[in-house]
Design a protein around this motif. Structure first.
Motif, PDB file in Angstrom:
ATOM      1  N   GLY A  22       0.787  -1.234   0.000  1.00 58.15           N
ATOM      2  CA  GLY A  22       0.000   0.000   0.000  1.00 58.15           C
ATOM      3  C   GLY A  22       0.816   1.281   0.000  1.00 58.15           C
ATOM      4  O   GLY A  22       0.249   2.367   0.132  1.00 58.15           O
ATOM      5  N   ASN A  23       2.122   1.187  -0.191  1.00 54.08           N
ATOM      6  CA  ASN A  23       2.954   2.401  -0.215  1.00 54.08           C
ATOM      7  C   ASN A  23       2.540   3.349  -1.338  1.00 54.08           C
ATOM      8  O   ASN A  23       2.468   4.559  -1.153  1.00 54.08           O
ATOM      9  N   ARG A  25      -0.366   3.595  -3.003  1.00 53.36           N
ATOM     10  CA  ARG A  25      -1.686   4.220  -2.786  1.00 53.36           C
ATOM     11  C   ARG A  25      -1.626   5.286  -1.696  1.00 53.36           C
ATOM     12  O   ARG A  25      -2.265   6.323  -1.779  1.00 53.36           O
ATOM     13  N   TRP A  26      -0.823   5.036  -0.680  1.00 51.76           N
ATOM     14  CA  TRP A  26      -0.658   6.007   0.419  1.00 51.76           C
ATOM     15  C   TRP A  26      -0.097   7.318  -0.140  1.00 51.76           C
ATOM     16  O   TRP A  26      -0.585   8.400   0.170  1.00 51.76           O
ATOM     17  N   LYS A  29      -2.660   9.195  -2.452  1.00 52.95           N
ATOM     18  CA  LYS A  29      -3.686   9.905  -1.663  1.00 52.95           C
ATOM     19  C   LYS A  29      -3.173  11.255  -1.189  1.00 52.95           C
ATOM     20  O   LYS A  29      -3.922  12.185  -0.989  1.00 52.95           O
ATOM     21  N   LYS A  30      -1.869  11.343  -1.009  1.00 52.02           N
ATOM     22  CA  LYS A  30      -1.257  12.587  -0.555  1.00 52.02           C
ATOM     23  C   LYS A  30      -0.752  13.429  -1.732  1.00 52.02           C
ATOM     24  O   LYS A  30      -0.072  14.433  -1.542  1.00 52.02           O
ATOM     25  N   GLY A  37       6.040   7.227  -1.003  1.00 52.98           N
ATOM     26  CA  GLY A  37       5.351   6.188  -0.225  1.00 52.98           C
ATOM     27  C   GLY A  37       6.329   5.150   0.301  1.00 52.98           C
ATOM     28  O   GLY A  37       6.280   4.755   1.465  1.00 52.98           O
ATOM     29  N   THR A 190      -1.213  -5.743   4.729  1.00 57.40           N
ATOM     30  CA  THR A 190      -1.837  -4.420   4.807  1.00 57.40           C
ATOM     31  C   THR A 190      -2.454  -4.040   3.462  1.00 57.40           C
ATOM     32  O   THR A 190      -2.287  -4.741   2.470  1.00 57.40           O
ATOM     33  N   SER A 191      -3.178  -2.965   3.457  1.00 60.06           N
ATOM     34  CA  SER A 191      -3.741  -2.279   2.281  1.00 60.06           C
ATOM     35  C   SER A 191      -5.026  -2.894   1.742  1.00 60.06           C
ATOM     36  O   SER A 191      -5.490  -2.505   0.674  1.00 60.06           O
ATOM     37  N   THR A 214      -5.338  -0.778   6.649  1.00 58.49           N
ATOM     38  CA  THR A 214      -4.228   0.160   6.878  1.00 58.49           C
ATOM     39  C   THR A 214      -3.204   0.061   5.751  1.00 58.49           C
ATOM     40  O   THR A 214      -2.799  -1.036   5.374  1.00 58.49           O
ATOM     41  N   LEU A 215      -2.800   1.208   5.223  1.00 58.90           N
ATOM     42  CA  LEU A 215      -1.755   1.203   4.188  1.00 58.90           C
ATOM     43  C   LEU A 215      -0.395   1.136   4.895  1.00 58.90           C
ATOM     44  O   LEU A 215      -0.237   1.691   5.987  1.00 58.90           O
ATOM     45  N   ASP A 218       1.265   3.714   7.175  1.00 60.82           N
ATOM     46  CA  ASP A 218       0.514   4.043   8.398  1.00 60.82           C
ATOM     47  C   ASP A 218       0.579   2.931   9.440  1.00 60.82           C
ATOM     48  O   ASP A 218      -0.010   3.044  10.511  1.00 60.82           O
TER      49      ASP A 218
END
Ligand code: IPE
Ligand code: IPE
Ligand code: MG
Length: 248
Positions: A22-23, A25-26, A29-30, A37, A190-191, A214-215, A218
């Motif tokens: 999920g790095n 996607r994290w 999102k930012k 990420g 995760t993710s 959770t990504l 996080d």
């Protein structure tokens, strides 16, 4: 009571495996690059390692780079390799302070030379540590490992070192790159993705699985404690029935 206090210290999985996902996607999102990420993912590795050691986990295996990840854009692959080098440089001291021994699984001969050198340095540097074992899966895939085991066993048969009848669970286990580690009792991904992505196919045969939205960047100690609490609420039956487990 804190989350950590709620954890039963007598029922900690000996080996936890994590698919750190999920790095990208994290970062998206930012509004940032995928590499941003990954950089923030390194912090989560530290959190996970510290939490595992704190709880008394003996083996922590982290899926850091799969054989399939070579298919990502070159810029991302190069960035990941650079990040790996700097992470090893920055974290080795901490590993020694915490008595953690570093290992790798996967074909690291295909990693860039400087990455391999750093990795081997850190492995040697931490070799006498007797606390937790941190295993990084790099250029790893479960099918690759099983395929190699089949090749090795076949060669031993061809060389008349063993017979076909000698092939059993233990022999296969002993021919995997994970031979020196016990099978993980617990897998976290995760993710929100619910798949194995070619991770520890043989070794996870009886593991409990835990998927969190959770990504990875996080992921915190509390995320880990929550996961362990879930593990501790499960009944591992290994084919038996509930009453048999309660009797023993
Ligand atoms: C996990 O995060 C890190 C690696 C696989 C190296 P991803 O990079 O897969 O992030 P997503 O899945 O694209 O969000
Ligand atoms: C799995 O994540 C590999 C690692 C965490 C290193 P991916 O993000 O590469 O997995 P897929 O491709 O989505 O299944
Ligand atoms: Mg991913």
């Amino acid at each position: 009571m804190t989350l950590l206090e709620e954890i039963d210290k007598n029922n900690i999985p000996r080996h936890v495996a994590i698919i750190m996902d999920g790095n990208g996607r994290w970062a998206k999102k930012k509004g940032n690059s995928r590499l941003f990420g990954h950089k923030n993912g390194v912090k989560a590795v530290r959190e996970a390692t510290e939490a595992a050691a704190q709880m008394g986990v003996q083996y922590l295996t982290l899926y850091a780079f799969s054989t399939e990840n070579w298919n990502r854009p070159k810029l991302e692959v190069d960035g990941l390799m650079t990040l790996l080098v700097s992470a090893i440089e920055n974290e080795t001291k901490k590993l020694n302070e915490n008595n953690i021994r570093l290992h790798t699984i996967g074909d690291i001969t295909r990693l860039p030379k400087n990455v391999r050198a750093k990795l081997n340095g850190a492995i040697d540097n931490t070799a006498s540590n007797t606390g937790m074992n941190l295993v990084l899966a790099l250029n790893y895939s479960g099918k690759w490992d099983i395929t190699n085991a089949v090749k090795r066993i076949s060669q031993d048969i061809k060389d008349n070192k063993i017979n076909v009848e000698d092939i059993n669970d233990t022999l296969i286990t002993n021919n995997l790159t994970t031979a020196q580690f016990p099978d993980p009792e617990f897998l976290i991904r995760t993710s929100g993705e619910c798949r194995l992505s070619n991770f520890l196919l043989w070794e996870l045969a009886y593991a409990e699985f835990y998927f969190t939205e959770t990504l990875w960047p996080d992921f915190s100690k509390d995320t880990f404690y929550e996961a362990i609490k879930s593990y501790q609420n499960r009944e591992r039956r290994f084919g038996k029935i509930s009453e048999q487990i309660k009797e023993s």
